[in-house]
Design an enzyme around this catalytic site. Structure first.
Site, PDB file in Angstrom:
ATOM      1  N   MET A   1      39.794  32.722  56.794  1.00  0.00           N
ATOM      2  CA  MET A   1      40.697  31.581  56.730  1.00  0.00           C
ATOM      3  C   MET A   1      40.142  30.660  55.637  1.00  0.00           C
ATOM      4  SD  MET A   1      43.465  30.319  57.792  1.00  0.00           S
ATOM      5  CE  MET A   1      43.968  30.842  59.419  1.00  0.00           C
TER       6      MET A   1
ATOM      7  N   LYS B   1      38.717  38.308  50.385  1.00  0.00           N
ATOM      8  CA  LYS B   1      39.057  39.199  49.259  1.00  0.00           C
ATOM      9  C   LYS B   1      39.730  40.485  49.730  1.00  0.00           C
ATOM     10  CE  LYS B   1      35.395  37.265  46.432  1.00  0.00           C
ATOM     11  NZ  LYS B   1      36.280  36.361  45.671  1.00  0.00           N
TER      12      LYS B   1
ATOM     13  N   ASN C   1      34.515  40.568  36.803  1.00  0.00           N
ATOM     14  CA  ASN C   1      34.751  39.660  35.687  1.00  0.00           C
ATOM     15  C   ASN C   1      33.470  39.698  34.835  1.00  0.00           C
ATOM     16  OD1 ASN C   1      32.860  37.917  36.848  1.00  0.00           O
ATOM     17  ND2 ASN C   1      34.425  36.641  37.813  1.00  0.00           N
TER      18      ASN C   1
ATOM     19  N   ALA D   1      42.231  34.073  31.408  1.00  0.00           N
ATOM     20  CA  ALA D   1      43.466  34.001  30.629  1.00  0.00           C
ATOM     21  C   ALA D   1      43.492  34.998  29.465  1.00  0.00           C
ATOM     22  CB  ALA D   1      43.642  32.583  30.099  1.00  0.00           C
TER      23      ALA D   1
ATOM     24  N   GLY E   1      42.863  38.074  29.729  1.00  0.00           N
ATOM     25  CA  GLY E   1      43.373  39.357  30.206  1.00  0.00           C
ATOM     26  C   GLY E   1      42.276  40.281  30.695  1.00  0.00           C
TER      27      GLY E   1
ATOM     28  N   ASP F   1      41.920  38.844  43.026  1.00  0.00           N
ATOM     29  CA  ASP F   1      42.372  39.697  44.128  1.00  0.00           C
ATOM     30  C   ASP F   1      43.749  40.275  43.823  1.00  0.00           C
ATOM     31  OD1 ASP F   1      40.065  39.116  45.522  1.00  0.00           O
ATOM     32  OD2 ASP F   1      40.956  37.381  46.520  1.00  0.00           O
TER      33      ASP F   1
HETATM   34  O1  RIB Z   1      38.919  35.654  46.000  1.00  0.00           O
HETATM   35  C1  RIB Z   1      39.353  34.540  46.719  1.00  0.00           C
HETATM   36  C2  RIB Z   1      38.850  34.619  48.125  1.00  0.00           C
HETATM   37  O2  RIB Z   1      37.453  34.518  48.122  1.00  0.00           O
HETATM   38  C3  RIB Z   1      39.340  33.494  49.000  1.00  0.00           C
HETATM   39  O3  RIB Z   1      40.544  33.777  49.655  1.00  0.00           O
HETATM   40  C4  RIB Z   1      38.184  33.274  49.941  1.00  0.00           C
HETATM   41  O4  RIB Z   1      38.450  33.637  51.257  1.00  0.00           O
HETATM   42  C5  RIB Z   1      37.034  34.062  49.361  1.00  0.00           C
HETATM   43  O5  RIB Z   1      36.764  35.156  50.122  1.00  0.00           O
END
Ligand code: RIB
Length: 323
Positions: free
Chosen positions: A22, A50, A193, A229, A231, A259
């Site tokens: 959450m 994630k 990244n 940004a 890419g 994600d």
């Molecule tokens: O990548 C973003 C996520 O990283 C968030 O939703 C948070 O929960 C963390 O896990």
């Protein structure tokens, strides 16, 4: 998406092994300094983690998604699991853990960028045995997608099971940590990244200025690196670097952009790297135009409209979509 299109498009079966959190999100006008008390602009709770985010991204884009993970036996856990079910995700392997809270992420969003503190909670109770119990999910998947918010021995076991079933493993090494050679060897694709690339491959420095092209060359053909940004980049097994430029959008909240990229990459994996990367970059761009990790993730129709591209013939050779 209309029926004709969905009937002619392949449905990728994506298995995600990962975290469910959450997200407790505070927006502030400026980034708070240590010791400072600030008046924030707003507070909201969003479904996150994630693993869950990548599962939702893939499901919205038309993949058939199963998730293996753990939540606590608490209100957040019940709410998050219900949200995953509403997205059409198979949650039969999302287990409830007694006596441990559901994972949370405390996120500060400021000037459209973010800082995140994750408390793993039940995510850290996900064991290799849980994956063995979900062996059928590995057998049924086309592609397996993992991140690093669950214990590393569980991630390593996911790689073993994917290998045993002959399924490609996509590993998003976030949050970054140095990874053992055996795990790297089991990945069909690593999706860091720039910072995560350096940490994952245990480079001597984690300064982004280091030559990331040299680092990518350590795993030719098996790294797709995101660069915000700018890419994404993929170094082919033949040594040719492919750059997929980012899409110009007005960012509101970058949480979950990576994600979205990963979920989309898995969903479009059968199309080949160039097409999958383009679609994943477009989906990630759309995702930053709204607040929250999952709220901005596009559906397939929205992605198509954004690209002004029909996916009707998506199962044909991908070079037709040098997009
Ligand atoms: O990548 C973003 C996520 O990283 C968030 O939703 C948070 O929960 C963390 O896990």
């Amino acid at each position: 998406m209309d029926i004709e299109r969905s009937a002619q498009s392949p449905v990728t079966r994506v298995l995600v092994v990962g975290s469910i959190n959450m997200d407790l999100v505070v927006t502030t006008p400026v980034v708070p300094q240590l010791g400072q008390t600030l008046a924030g602009d707003g507070f909201a709770t969003h479904a996150g983690g994630k693993g869950a985010n990548q599962a939702v991204a893939a499901a919205r884009l038309g993949a058939q998604v199963s998730l293996i993970g753990r939540v606590g036996r608490d209100a957040f856990g019940a709410q998050l699991k219900a949200g995953l079910v509403a997205e059409g995700i198979d949650t039969r392997w999302v287990l409830e853990t007694e006596g441990v809270p559901t994972g949370i992420a405390a996120i500060t969003v400021s000037q459209s960028d973010n800082a995140i503190i994750v408390v793993g909670g039940a995510n850290l109770a996900l064991t290799p045995a849980d994956l063995d119990n979900a062996d059928a999910a590995f057998a049924q998947a086309d592609v397996v997608l993992v991140q690093l918010e669950v214990p590393l021995d569980t991630v390593a076991h996911a790689a073993r099971l994917a290998g045993r079933h002959g399924k490609p493993l996509l590993l998003n090494p976030a949050p970054a940590q140095p990874l053992p050679e055996a795990l790297l060897a089991g990945c069909a694709l690593l999706t860091p990244n720039e910072h995560e690339l350096a940490v994952t491959l245990d480079a001597e420095t984690t300064e982004p200025a280091q030559d990331w092209r040299e680092l990518m060359a350590r795993l030719p053909g098996r790294v797709a690196m995101t660069r915000g940004a700018d890419g994404a980049y993929h170094l082919g097994a033949d040594g040719a670097m492919h750059h997929q430029p980012g899409f110009a959008v007005e960012p509101v909240d970058t949480t979950g952009a990576g994600d979205t990229f990963n979920g989309a990459l898995a969903a479009f994996w059968p199309l080949g790297m160039a097409a999958a990367m383009r679609l994943a970059c477009a989906a990630a761009a759309l995702s930053v135009t709204r607040a929250g990790a999952q709220s901005g993730m596009p559906g397939r129709a929205q992605l198509e409209a954004f690209l002004e591209l029909s996916l009707i013939h998506i199962s044909e050779p991908t070079r037709r979509y040098a997009i």
